[in-house]
Write a protein that holds these residues in place. Structure first.
Motif, PDB file in Angstrom:
ATOM      1  N   ILE A  79       0.846  -1.182   0.000  1.00 31.99           N
ATOM      2  CA  ILE A  79       0.000   0.000   0.000  1.00 31.99           C
ATOM      3  C   ILE A  79       0.890   1.244   0.000  1.00 31.99           C
ATOM      4  O   ILE A  79       1.984   1.240   0.579  1.00 31.99           O
ATOM      5  CB  ILE A  79      -0.968   0.019   1.201  1.00 31.99           C
ATOM      6  CG1 ILE A  79      -0.216  -0.105   2.533  1.00 31.99           C
ATOM      7  CG2 ILE A  79      -1.998  -1.090   1.063  1.00 31.99           C
ATOM      8  CD1 ILE A  79      -1.111   0.033   3.761  1.00 31.99           C
ATOM      9  N   PHE A  80       0.410   2.312  -0.656  1.00 33.51           N
ATOM     10  CA  PHE A  80       1.216   3.507  -0.890  1.00 33.51           C
ATOM     11  C   PHE A  80       0.532   4.737  -0.312  1.00 33.51           C
ATOM     12  O   PHE A  80      -0.702   4.837  -0.305  1.00 33.51           O
ATOM     13  CB  PHE A  80       1.439   3.706  -2.394  1.00 33.51           C
ATOM     14  CG  PHE A  80       2.110   2.552  -3.072  1.00 33.51           C
ATOM     15  CD1 PHE A  80       3.489   2.478  -3.151  1.00 33.51           C
ATOM     16  CD2 PHE A  80       1.358   1.528  -3.634  1.00 33.51           C
ATOM     17  CE1 PHE A  80       4.109   1.408  -3.769  1.00 33.51           C
ATOM     18  CE2 PHE A  80       1.968   0.454  -4.259  1.00 33.51           C
ATOM     19  CZ  PHE A  80       3.356   0.395  -4.325  1.00 33.51           C
ATOM     20  N   PHE A 417     -16.525   5.221   4.071  1.00 34.52           N
ATOM     21  CA  PHE A 417     -16.784   4.512   2.824  1.00 34.52           C
ATOM     22  C   PHE A 417     -15.461   4.206   2.124  1.00 34.52           C
ATOM     23  O   PHE A 417     -14.395   4.685   2.531  1.00 34.52           O
ATOM     24  CB  PHE A 417     -17.693   5.353   1.923  1.00 34.52           C
ATOM     25  CG  PHE A 417     -19.080   5.560   2.476  1.00 34.52           C
ATOM     26  CD1 PHE A 417     -20.135   4.775   2.045  1.00 34.52           C
ATOM     27  CD2 PHE A 417     -19.327   6.522   3.454  1.00 34.52           C
ATOM     28  CE1 PHE A 417     -21.414   4.946   2.557  1.00 34.52           C
ATOM     29  CE2 PHE A 417     -20.594   6.710   3.977  1.00 34.52           C
ATOM     30  CZ  PHE A 417     -21.636   5.919   3.529  1.00 34.52           C
ATOM     31  N   LEU A 418     -15.532   3.426   1.049  1.00 36.19           N
ATOM     32  CA  LEU A 418     -14.326   2.982   0.366  1.00 36.19           C
ATOM     33  C   LEU A 418     -13.480   4.129  -0.172  1.00 36.19           C
ATOM     34  O   LEU A 418     -12.252   4.017  -0.266  1.00 36.19           O
ATOM     35  CB  LEU A 418     -14.684   2.032  -0.784  1.00 36.19           C
ATOM     36  CG  LEU A 418     -15.272   0.676  -0.405  1.00 36.19           C
ATOM     37  CD1 LEU A 418     -15.612  -0.115  -1.658  1.00 36.19           C
ATOM     38  CD2 LEU A 418     -14.315  -0.122   0.483  1.00 36.19           C
ATOM     39  N   ASP A 419     -14.104   5.237  -0.551  1.00 32.52           N
ATOM     40  CA  ASP A 419     -13.342   6.352  -1.113  1.00 32.52           C
ATOM     41  C   ASP A 419     -12.942   7.379  -0.060  1.00 32.52           C
ATOM     42  O   ASP A 419     -12.459   8.467  -0.397  1.00 32.52           O
ATOM     43  CB  ASP A 419     -14.108   7.023  -2.254  1.00 32.52           C
ATOM     44  CG  ASP A 419     -15.517   7.465  -1.849  1.00 32.52           C
ATOM     45  OD1 ASP A 419     -15.993   7.045  -0.781  1.00 32.52           O
ATOM     46  OD2 ASP A 419     -16.132   8.219  -2.616  1.00 32.52           O
ATOM     47  N   ASP A 442      -8.231   0.745  -0.757  1.00 33.85           N
ATOM     48  CA  ASP A 442      -6.933   0.116  -1.000  1.00 33.85           C
ATOM     49  C   ASP A 442      -6.705  -1.084  -0.096  1.00 33.85           C
ATOM     50  O   ASP A 442      -5.841  -1.926  -0.361  1.00 33.85           O
ATOM     51  CB  ASP A 442      -5.804   1.130  -0.784  1.00 33.85           C
ATOM     52  CG  ASP A 442      -5.783   2.219  -1.851  1.00 33.85           C
ATOM     53  OD1 ASP A 442      -6.361   1.998  -2.929  1.00 33.85           O
ATOM     54  OD2 ASP A 442      -5.205   3.290  -1.586  1.00 33.85           O
ATOM     55  N   LEU A 443      -7.463  -1.152   0.989  1.00 28.25           N
ATOM     56  CA  LEU A 443      -7.304  -2.244   1.952  1.00 28.25           C
ATOM     57  C   LEU A 443      -8.284  -3.385   1.705  1.00 28.25           C
ATOM     58  O   LEU A 443      -7.952  -4.552   1.936  1.00 28.25           O
ATOM     59  CB  LEU A 443      -7.494  -1.732   3.383  1.00 28.25           C
ATOM     60  CG  LEU A 443      -6.624  -0.554   3.834  1.00 28.25           C
ATOM     61  CD1 LEU A 443      -6.913  -0.246   5.296  1.00 28.25           C
ATOM     62  CD2 LEU A 443      -5.148  -0.843   3.626  1.00 28.25           C
ATOM     63  N   THR A 447     -12.084  -8.322  -4.364  1.00 31.11           N
ATOM     64  CA  THR A 447     -11.851  -9.701  -3.926  1.00 31.11           C
ATOM     65  C   THR A 447     -10.441 -10.174  -4.255  1.00 31.11           C
ATOM     66  O   THR A 447     -10.053 -11.270  -3.843  1.00 31.11           O
ATOM     67  CB  THR A 447     -12.876 -10.639  -4.583  1.00 31.11           C
ATOM     68  OG1 THR A 447     -12.859 -10.448  -6.016  1.00 31.11           O
ATOM     69  CG2 THR A 447     -14.268 -10.361  -4.055  1.00 31.11           C
ATOM     70  N   ASP A 448      -9.659  -9.363  -4.988  1.00 27.32           N
ATOM     71  CA  ASP A 448      -8.240  -9.672  -5.169  1.00 27.32           C
ATOM     72  C   ASP A 448      -7.464  -9.384  -3.886  1.00 27.32           C
ATOM     73  O   ASP A 448      -6.383  -9.930  -3.669  1.00 27.32           O
ATOM     74  CB  ASP A 448      -7.650  -8.844  -6.314  1.00 27.32           C
ATOM     75  CG  ASP A 448      -8.239  -9.206  -7.660  1.00 27.32           C
ATOM     76  OD1 ASP A 448      -8.673 -10.368  -7.804  1.00 27.32           O
ATOM     77  OD2 ASP A 448      -8.274  -8.332  -8.541  1.00 27.32           O
ATOM     78  N   ILE A 449      -8.016  -8.503  -3.065  1.00 24.54           N
ATOM     79  CA  ILE A 449      -7.352  -8.086  -1.826  1.00 24.54           C
ATOM     80  C   ILE A 449      -7.894  -8.818  -0.623  1.00 24.54           C
ATOM     81  O   ILE A 449      -7.166  -9.288   0.236  1.00 24.54           O
ATOM     82  CB  ILE A 449      -7.528  -6.563  -1.618  1.00 24.54           C
ATOM     83  CG1 ILE A 449      -6.988  -5.794  -2.826  1.00 24.54           C
ATOM     84  CG2 ILE A 449      -6.845  -6.114  -0.336  1.00 24.54           C
ATOM     85  CD1 ILE A 449      -7.301  -4.307  -2.769  1.00 24.54           C
TER      86      ILE A 449
END
Length: 455
Positions: A79-80, A417-419, A442-443, A447-449
């Motif tokens: 994560i950046f 929220f996600l953003d 980003d966290l 579903t790839d994360i």
């Protein structure tokens, strides 16, 4: 005459020298013993012996080296930072005071300002004089280049009152000497900020206490009348837990469900444990995790690392909790399903200890905000905070210990929220403090994360 004077001087100074040597030896022994017990209290190993064991041997301090080479970088999800020039984490500076394990809260009234808090680093000398602990705090802002979040005033110890305790026995008896809070977490609930910290217990040896954070930094909330009516945990209150208890209790976090009922979450490994919390006195009901134990254990075992040797590895809670809706704030269709699409988020860590060096790998966990609060999803990979060092020749990485998370924007409290942007705060090698700002998405945003418990 000179010989007689010299003999007389030896008779006078000899006992003084012997007593001095004995005192230094006793001071060093006490210092090392206290340091060992203090480190164990914080989940750290004791100081290593002068001569390490042979590679094939083990002891209660850890193996001599990691059994396998470092895994490839692809094992982690990097994560950046959204704001630092090179996208790596930023340093958190408490003036000239050495502080680690930081917490970051948006200031309630001032723009681009945050309240930061962290544990003052304790030296051997401090420990030898007594286990005195401080949580330091101040107002902070970013430097022009965004590479540091630093105090804009002198940091001061927060006025967390010491607790008496006196119930430590056996190997923990020395902790009766402790004065002050340990490993505090500062965080917002739905209505106001709190802190949870470790201190001498009235129930076991060392316990967890909760307090309204506004009482510790009253000037920041001066004049905000809408919050004055809430007097919950105005004074430090010890949090209880359903039996069985342990001599050393630590790393509790609290969460609020969809009806804003407050719960205390005690353990994630080897089994979950949490209970409804009485907000008047810290008392609790029965362990509610028993209802979902089979489901939760299956999911946690699927995604979290397998712990084969408790002497060298463990999994434990690390941060406070936040409430997260799995859509962007601007997505109206998602907000219509907010009840079913909102979860409690926290971070747990897999700890390993090799070559007398600890490493922590953070995993995000989501669980439902409605009863029975079962685990919903877990990180497929541990988070790698950009800027963390990796030393191939030593088969080790920098120790970053994540302690806190909170929303970055002023006015945000528990729900996001996600953003929305959040801060992760962490200690660096138990000496420094760092942080990183990332989107919540980003966290957990795909579903790839994050791995779902079912499907």
């Amino acid at each position: 005459m000179l010989v007689k004077d010299f003999r007389r001087l030896v008779l006078i100074l000899g006992p003084v020298v012997v007593l001095s040597i004995l005192s230094i030896g006793l001071w060093q022994a006490k210092s090392e013993y206290l340091l060992g017990q203090y480190n164990q209290l914080r989940g750290k190993p004791s100081s290593p012996p002068p001569e390490p064991a042979k590679p094939e041997q083990k002891n209660n301090l850890g193996s001599i080296e990691r059994p396998n080479p470092l895994p490839p970088p692809s094992k982690w999800k990097e994560i950046f930072s959204l704001t630092t020039p090179n996208k790596t984490f930023f340093e958190i500076r408490f003036g000239d005071v050495p502080v680690f394990n930081p917490n970051i809260l948006p200031h309630p009234t001032e723009d681009d300002t945050w309240i930061i808090m962290g544990q003052k680093w304790v030296s051997h000398e401090d420990i030898a004089l007594g286990l005195i602990a401080y949580e330091m705090g101040c107002k902070a802002r970013f430097t022009v280049n965004g590479e540091e979040l630093k105090c804009i005033e002198d940091p001061e110890p927060l006025p967390i009152k010491p607790t008496t305790g006196g119930l430590c026995e056996g190997r923990w008896e020395v902790l009766n000497l402790n004065v002050g809070p340990h490993d505090a977490r500062a965080f917002y609930g739905p209505n106001k900020p709190y802190t949870i910290y470790g201190s001498n217990s009235n129930l076991v040896c060392f316990g967890q206490w909760i307090q309204d954070f506004r009482e510790l930094v009253p000037s920041a909330w001066k004049g905000i009348s809408s919050e004055k009516e809430d007097t919950t945990f105005r004074h430090g209150t010890e949090l209880r837990r359903p039996p069985p208890s342990h001599p050393i209790e630590k790393n509790y976090f609290v969460f609020w469900d969809n009806k804003n009922h407050m719960h205390a979450h005690y353990d994630i490994f080897p089994d979950r444990s949490f209970a409804r919390l009485n907000e008047k006195d810290g008392a609790v009901g029965p362990n509610l995790a028993l209802t979902t134990a089979k489901h939760d254990n299956k999911c946690l075992e699927k995604y979290l690392p397998f712990v084969s040797d408790l002497e060298f590895e463990s999994i434990h809670q690390a941060t406070n909790s936040l409430k997260l809706t799995l859509c962007n704030r601007s997505d109206r269709s998602c907000r219509l399903r907010e009840e079913e699409n909102t979860f409690i988020m926290t971070i747990v860590q897999h700890k390993s200890f090799y070559s007398f060096h600890s490493e922590y790998e953070p995993y995000v966990i989501l669980f439902r905000q409605t009863a029975p609060y079962e685990v919903f999803a877990v990180s497929k990979k541990p988070l790698w905070i950009s800027g963390r060092g990796r030393q191939e020749e030593k088969k080790r990485t920098d120790m970053l210990y994540v302690t806190s998370m909170g929303w970055k924007e002023k006015g945000m409290r528990y729900h996001g929220f996600l953003d929305d942007v959040l801060f992760l705060g962490f200690g660096v090698e138990d000496k420094r403090a760092g942080g990183i700002d990332v989107l919540a998405g980003d966290l957990v945003g795909s579903t790839d994360i994050i791995g779902l418990c079912e499907g």
